[in-house]
Enzyme design. Sequence first.
Site, short mmCIF file in Angstrom:
data_model
loop_
_atom_site.label_atom_id
_atom_site.label_comp_id
_atom_site.label_asym_id
_atom_site.label_seq_id
_atom_site.Cartn_x
_atom_site.Cartn_y
_atom_site.Cartn_z
N LYS A 163 17.77 121.77 78.04
CA LYS A 163 17.30 120.84 79.07
C LYS A 163 16.64 121.56 80.26
O LYS A 163 16.77 122.79 80.40
CB LYS A 163 18.48 119.99 79.53
CG LYS A 163 19.05 119.07 78.45
CD LYS A 163 20.07 118.12 79.03
CE LYS A 163 20.64 117.20 77.99
NZ LYS A 163 21.54 116.20 78.58
N HIS B 265 21.35 119.33 74.85
CA HIS B 265 21.66 118.09 74.11
C HIS B 265 21.82 118.47 72.64
O HIS B 265 21.11 119.36 72.16
CB HIS B 265 20.53 117.07 74.25
CG HIS B 265 20.62 115.96 73.23
ND1 HIS B 265 21.44 114.88 73.42
CD2 HIS B 265 20.06 115.82 72.00
CE1 HIS B 265 21.35 114.09 72.33
NE2 HIS B 265 20.51 114.64 71.47
N TYR C 106 16.14 108.45 74.53
CA TYR C 106 17.49 108.07 74.99
C TYR C 106 17.68 106.55 75.03
O TYR C 106 18.56 106.06 75.73
CB TYR C 106 17.75 108.66 76.37
CG TYR C 106 18.16 110.14 76.33
CD1 TYR C 106 19.36 110.52 75.73
CD2 TYR C 106 17.39 111.12 76.92
CE1 TYR C 106 19.76 111.85 75.69
CE2 TYR C 106 17.78 112.45 76.89
CZ TYR C 106 18.96 112.81 76.28
OH TYR C 106 19.37 114.11 76.25
N GLU D 219 16.48 112.06 65.34
CA GLU D 219 16.05 112.88 66.49
C GLU D 219 15.10 114.00 66.05
O GLU D 219 14.15 114.34 66.77
CB GLU D 219 17.27 113.45 67.20
CG GLU D 219 18.10 112.36 67.87
CD GLU D 219 19.31 112.89 68.64
OE1 GLU D 219 19.58 114.12 68.59
OE2 GLU D 219 19.97 112.08 69.29
N ASN E 103 23.29 119.24 82.23
CA ASN E 103 24.32 119.84 81.39
C ASN E 103 23.75 120.76 80.30
O ASN E 103 24.34 120.92 79.23
CB ASN E 103 25.27 118.77 80.81
CG ASN E 103 24.59 117.82 79.85
OD1 ASN E 103 23.36 117.82 79.73
ND2 ASN E 103 25.37 117.02 79.15
P1 CMP Z 1 23.29 114.21 76.24
O1 CMP Z 1 24.10 114.87 75.19
O2 CMP Z 1 21.90 114.66 76.41
O3 CMP Z 1 23.31 112.63 75.99
C1 CMP Z 1 23.11 111.69 77.02
C2 CMP Z 1 23.18 112.31 78.40
O4 CMP Z 1 23.43 111.45 79.46
C3 CMP Z 1 24.33 113.30 78.43
O5 CMP Z 1 24.03 114.43 77.64
C4 CMP Z 1 24.46 113.54 79.94
O6 CMP Z 1 23.61 114.59 80.39
C5 CMP Z 1 23.95 112.23 80.54
N1 CMP Z 1 25.02 111.51 81.25
C6 CMP Z 1 25.05 111.25 82.56
N2 CMP Z 1 26.16 110.56 82.89
C7 CMP Z 1 26.86 110.39 81.75
C8 CMP Z 1 28.11 109.76 81.44
N3 CMP Z 1 28.86 109.15 82.37
N4 CMP Z 1 28.53 109.78 80.15
C9 CMP Z 1 27.77 110.36 79.17
N5 CMP Z 1 26.58 110.98 79.42
C10 CMP Z 1 26.13 110.99 80.68
#
Ligand code: CMP
Length: 137
Positions: free
Chosen positions: A9, A115, A49, A126, A112
């Site tokens: 990311k 993904h 998403y 995906e 974070n």
């Molecule tokens: P990712 O695995 O990319 O999938 C969806 C993303 O939404 C997740 O990582 C997080 O970076 C983001 N996100 C933000 N807030 C939340 C939350 N409360 N629960 C889950 N994903 C979240």
Amino acid sequence: MEQTLSIIKPDAVKKNVIGKIVDRFESNGLKIVAMKRIRLSRCDAKDFYAVHKERPFYDELVDFMVSGPVVVMVLEGLNAVAKNRELMGSTNPKEAAAGTIRADFAESIDANAVHGSDSLENAKREIAFFFATREIC
Ligand code: CMP
């Protein structure tokens, strides 16, 4: 053998830790069979998403994913979907186990670092979202 999608990311790309993250995959039995650095359009990020579009964090997630370049990869290996998720750690880096990618490189649940597909079915969808068959070898 499975294939799964990984995205490094914008936060991790900005920190210049692409190689360190790729090393986690290669050192743990996953092979990079496709890889590219791209800037997601808002439309791409929203589509990718779309499954989260009713969640309160959707707009922030889309804003974040278009804030800078990302690196998208197809990882291949035994149980690649589960293996990648184990290496990434929990979605919230504060809950991620020591030694996982998110524990070591991520700042927050939004930023974070990575993904990873959460099921084989989603991995197929995906991967097809980002790569033509001829780009995977
Ligand atoms: P990712 O695995 O990319 O999938 C969806 C993303 O939404 C997740 O990582 C997080 O970076 C983001 N996100 C933000 N807030 C939340 C939350 N409360 N629960 C889950 N994903 C979240």
